[in-house]
Design an enzyme around this catalytic site. Structure first.
Site, PDB file in Angstrom:
ATOM      1  N   HIS A   1      -7.071  -4.593  10.109  1.00  0.00           N
ATOM      2  CA  HIS A   1      -6.853  -4.267   8.655  1.00  0.00           C
ATOM      3  C   HIS A   1      -5.596  -4.896   8.354  1.00  0.00           C
ATOM      4  CE1 HIS A   1      -4.596  -0.154   9.620  1.00  0.00           C
ATOM      5  NE2 HIS A   1      -3.826  -1.225   9.173  1.00  0.00           N
TER       6      HIS A   1
ATOM      7  N   GLU B   1      -9.673  -1.944   5.293  1.00  0.00           N
ATOM      8  CA  GLU B   1     -10.335  -1.608   6.742  1.00  0.00           C
ATOM      9  C   GLU B   1     -11.475  -2.524   6.793  1.00  0.00           C
ATOM     10  OE1 GLU B   1      -8.673   0.016   8.422  1.00  0.00           O
ATOM     11  OE2 GLU B   1      -8.078   2.216   7.847  1.00  0.00           O
TER      12      GLU B   1
ATOM     13  N   ASP C   1      -7.548  -2.387  14.068  1.00  0.00           N
ATOM     14  CA  ASP C   1      -8.858  -2.558  13.732  1.00  0.00           C
ATOM     15  C   ASP C   1      -8.927  -3.768  12.943  1.00  0.00           C
ATOM     16  OD1 ASP C   1      -7.775  -1.714  11.237  1.00  0.00           O
ATOM     17  OD2 ASP C   1      -9.235  -0.058  11.027  1.00  0.00           O
TER      18      ASP C   1
ATOM     19  N   ASP D   1       0.750  -1.007   0.127  1.00  0.00           N
ATOM     20  CA  ASP D   1      -0.041   0.072  -0.003  1.00  0.00           C
ATOM     21  C   ASP D   1       0.994   1.237   0.023  1.00  0.00           C
ATOM     22  OD1 ASP D   1       1.064  -0.560   2.590  1.00  0.00           O
ATOM     23  OD2 ASP D   1      -1.021  -0.481   3.306  1.00  0.00           O
TER      24      ASP D   1
END
Ligand code: F6R
Length: 254
Positions: free
Chosen positions: A144, A149, A142, A67
């Site tokens: 990810h 996400e 979270d 990413d």
């Protein structure tokens, strides 16, 4: 799924680096999927050490990063702390110390004017390289993976994604605060490989360290498989998955 629990961060890093080094030794032209963030720093340091001390050869290795923030790109004229691009991170923390060829490095282009076209091109390049042999993954607070996400489909492909408040906060604390960049000036979008893209790798290697990852690791590895915890997709992965944790990150596993 193999879960390896090491005493501390350094041992976790060494173990992950050995797995990657073995992949390179058994296939010198292997294709690696790479991650950024604070967790893989030790793994990259260990790989640099193996390169220096044992001559681990990266000359045929190709890499695809997971990413990049949208709207920023590597700018070598700036000091490192002012350039928060993942391209700069990879260069400063890993690539400049090993004998990888520049043309074999792929990182999503955060400055692309045509994100959709770029994302398709990135997917095509992964395919053209023969797919990813070993994908290194961290895990977000979270759940990810990459910047997928919660709510991301398990069949998602490389695309632009908005970052959640939790990810913005985590990354602000880990990186942007030190760089004295205001939170509102952080990029709020990223380009990420999709979960579907990640699940096509032949082998996955997840690393996690510290108490703050313990709950999410337990949810990802032992909780229900759900798009609300993107890393739970590892439970349905067909190939080999190795998870290397330190004791603290493993502390909530049953
Ligand atoms: C970064 C990436 C992210 C990180 C995750 C954990 O390329 O893919 O999913 O792995 O945000 O980051 P750290 O390691 O900083 O806790």
């Amino acid at each position: 799924m193999d879960i390896i629990i090491k005493e501390n961060y350094d041992e976790m890093s060494k173990c992950a680096a050995d797995i990657i080094a073995n992949c390179i030794k058994s296939k010198p032209s292997c294709v690696l999927g790479l991650a950024t963030g604070s967790t893989p720093l030790g793994t990259y340091r260990e790989l640099i050490k193996i390169h220096r001390e044992e001559g681990l050869d990266f000359s045929q290795v190709r890499t695809f990063n997971l990413d990049e923030y949208l709207g920023i790109g590597m700018d070598l004229s700036k000091p490192y702390e002012e350039d928060q691009s993942y391209a700069r991170f990879m260069y400063e923390e890993f690539f400049k110390y090993i004998n990888i060829k520049k043309e074999n490095i792929y990182i999503p282009d955060g400055l692309t004017k045509e994100p959709e076209k770029f994302c398709q091109w990135y997917e095509d390049m992964i395919k053209k390289a023969g797919g990813i042999d070993l994908q290194l993954l961290g895990i977000g607070g979270d759940g990810h993976i990459g910047f997928n996400e919660p709510g991301s489909s398990f069949s998602s492909r490389t695309r632009v994604i908005p970052l959640t408040e939790q990810t913005l906060n985590d990354n602000y604390e880990s990186f942007y605060r030190k760089a004295k960049i205001k939170k509102e000036d952080m990029p709020h979008f990223a380009i990420t490989m999709g979960i579907g893209t990640i699940l096509e790798a032949k082998q996955l290697l997840m690393i996690a360290s510290g108490k703050k990852k313990a709950k999410v690791i337990a949810r990802a590895l032992q909780g229900p498989v759900t798009t609300e915890v993107p890393a739970s997709a590892l439970q349905i992965f067909n190939g080999k998955v190795t998870v290397v944790l330190d004791r603290e990150a493993a502390s909530e596993l049953s």
